[in-house]
Design a protein around this motif. Structure first.
Motif, short mmCIF file in Angstrom:
data_model
loop_
_atom_site.label_atom_id
_atom_site.label_comp_id
_atom_site.label_asym_id
_atom_site.label_seq_id
_atom_site.Cartn_x
_atom_site.Cartn_y
_atom_site.Cartn_z
N THR A 57 -12.73 9.83 28.94
CA THR A 57 -12.79 11.23 29.21
C THR A 57 -13.94 11.88 28.41
OG1 THR A 57 -10.43 11.30 29.84
CG2 THR A 57 -11.28 13.31 29.52
N ASP A 117 -10.77 12.28 36.57
CA ASP A 117 -10.25 11.89 35.49
C ASP A 117 -8.98 11.11 35.66
OD1 ASP A 117 -10.70 11.51 32.81
OD2 ASP A 117 -9.17 13.07 32.31
N ASN A 118 -8.73 9.95 35.04
CA ASN A 118 -7.44 9.37 34.97
C ASN A 118 -7.17 8.72 36.54
OD1 ASN A 118 -6.98 11.21 32.39
ND2 ASN A 118 -6.06 9.16 32.26
N ARG A 163 0.87 13.01 26.32
CA ARG A 163 0.73 11.40 26.72
C ARG A 163 -0.14 11.00 25.39
NH1 ARG A 163 -4.01 9.99 29.24
NH2 ARG A 163 -5.27 11.82 29.70
MG LIG Z 1 -8.88 10.18 29.59
#
Ligand SMILES: [Mg+2]
Ligand SMILES: Nc1ncnc2c1ncn2[C@@H]1O[C@H](COP(=O)(O)OP(=O)(O)OP(=O)(O)O)[C@@H](O)[C@H]1O
Length: 458
Positions: free
Chosen positions: A185, A253-254, A392
């Motif tokens: 990220t 993202d993710n 997380r």
């Molecule tokens: Mg990330």
């Protein structure tokens, strides 16, 4: 009037010392030595022209970038470090910038449909943050990228390589892959910020981490772009119509979180010819349009030939540890007494930035030596004291747990069995252990391939 800016034309560097013209051939040792000393030159060729500028970096050598302004739009591209600036590279970047300018010329020529469409759906994200770098409002790049509160360490080469890839016309979807906390990220933010001027219709960051349902992906993109639904059309139709001619970069993202939505991206790319996607994911998307960018951990020193303590900070992992340790303990320095412990901590943490940040945050209460000794309880020690980090990523345990929960049941079983191979093991050894535990050999191979795809195995 005498020209003062040095010029490269027909493979020759022309510069003026006072009124005297001097010429050198590009690609020779004199050329590379000259590049180290100066900060700008103009490049002129049949393929295209641009201005090159050197941008200093804090911890590693400077980078050259190429700029070309056309119809009020500034296009830019990476050239690389001085030793990368070959004539071939100059020509290929000139061609790339010409292509980008030609596209903006076509736009500026007044295509009525495009203008009508632009008027109706100019994206206006709700959370556009005032980080726009250009002063005039008309030329300010549109984006919703938050400013980064900590420095980016190392990664110059990854940044340049990923940007070069993304700038290639045929690369429409670039996936930065890698394990939890490797910095996907963070790198994506940097790339998106660097490339703001290359996307006149904007650069938008779409956070998919909170999603649990793949069906929400298009809705989330539409919401980020503040697109309004009209007449009950689907989000797919809305997005395709809205982004059809947009020179826009979406950072998704993710994506591992919503991996089954991957085919929707292909549809979007097919309908929107100028759209580019920069995806971060712990897992490969497996799309035909996908170009993978596996992100390695930060650079580590060789523990068996450890350099002197002042040279250690050249390794990105150590540099990150040092910077984050100094944030909690300003007087912290590498000394001959603690250097080897710091190097070993970074190595034990596999050069993973998330783990290094969590460990360095403990330096206000633990010495490097004690921290190293405690790292055998790695998951317990590495807990963040910082409140503004997502749940997380607040502990390494949560981060691994998040990846684990995304596995199907057989993959979770295999992952648990593989935990006996702490220092790594051959495929044969893994198969042997799993077969004795009643798992078929082919299933082991499939499972290992899948866990590798998902960045849980290397
Ligand atoms: Mg990330
Ligand atoms: N090169 C770097 N320099 C400084 N900090 C970094 C760097 N890379 C990552 N970090 C920091 O490390 C932490 C983890 O990075 P990041 O969130 O980008 O990882 P990620 O690969 O996206 O993880 P995940 O798979 O959990 O999404 C963040 O706090 C980030 O700011």
């Amino acid at each position: 009037m005498a020209r003062t800016t040095p010029v490269v034309r027909a493979g020759t560097l022309i510069l003026y010392v006072g009124k005297h013209e001097q010429q050198f051939t590009v690609d020779t040792p004199v050329w590379y030595a000259w590049l180290e000393e100066v900060s700008t030159f103009a490049f002129i060729s049949d393929v295209g022209t641009f201005t090159a500028r050197k941008e200093p970096r804090q911890h590693s050598g400077a980078y050259w970038k190429a700029y070309r302004k056309r119809n009020g739009k500034l296009h830019r591209a990476y050239l690389g470090k001085s030793h990368d600036v070959t004539l071939e590279r100059l020509n290929s970047v000139a061609a790339l910038l010409s292509e980008l300018s030609a596209t903006s010329d076509r736009e500026a020529s007044g295509n009525e449909t495009l203008q009508a469409r632009q008027a109706s759906i100019t994206p206006q994200p709700p959370n556009v943050i005032a980080t726009q770098r250009l002063t005039s409002p008309e030329s300010a790049p549109k984006h919703n990228l938050p400013p980064q509160l900590t420095s980016l360490v190392g990664r110059e080469q990854d940044e340049a390589a990923a940007e070069q890839l993304l700038q290639r016309p045929e690369v429409r979807l670039l996936t930065i892959t890698g394990p939890a906390g490797v910095g996907k990220t963070r790198l994506a933010f940097q790339i998106a910020t660097d490339l703001l001027e290359s996307y006149p219709d904007g650069v938008y960051f779409v956070n998919l981490a909170p999603l649990r349902d793949s069906d929400q992906v298009l809705l989330t993109i539409a919401q980020t772009l503040a697109l309004r639904e009209m007449g009950g059309q689907t989000f797919q139709v809305l997005l395709k119509a809205s982004l059809q001619d947009k020179h826009l970069l979406l950072v998704l993202d993710n994506f591992e979180q919503v991996i089954t939505a991957a085919p929707l991206l292909t549809e979007l790319l097919e309908a929107c010819h100028e759209l580019k996607l920069l995806v971060t994911s712990r897992e490969v998307l497996h799309l035909r349009a996908e170009h993978q960018f596996p992100l390695p951990p930060l650079g580590l020193p060789n523990l068996t030939h450890l350099p002197a303590s002042d040279a250690l900070a050249k390794y990105a992992a150590v540099d990150l540890f040092l910077q984050r340790a100094q944030a909690v303990k300003p007087g912290f320095r590498l000394t001959s007494a603690n250097a080897s412990s710091v190097a070993e901590i970074c190595t034990r943490l596999d050069g993973l930035p998330l783990a290094i940040e969590l460990a360095a945050a403990r330096i206000n209460v633990l010495t490097p030596q004690v921290l190293l000794a405690r790292l055998s309880h790695r998951l317990r020690v590495l807990t963040s004291g910082t409140r503004d980090v997502s749940a997380r990523q607040q502990t390494l345990r949560n981060t691994i747990e998040w990846s684990y929960q995304l596995l199907d049941a057989p993959e979770q079983r295999l992952f648990r069995r593989l935990s006996v191979f702490v220092g790594g093991g051959t495929l044969e050894a893994v198969e042997a252990v799993c077969v004795t535990l009643g798992v078929e050999a082919e299933l082991v191979l499939d499972g290992v391939a899948s866990l590798t795809d998902k960045s849980l195995l290397q």
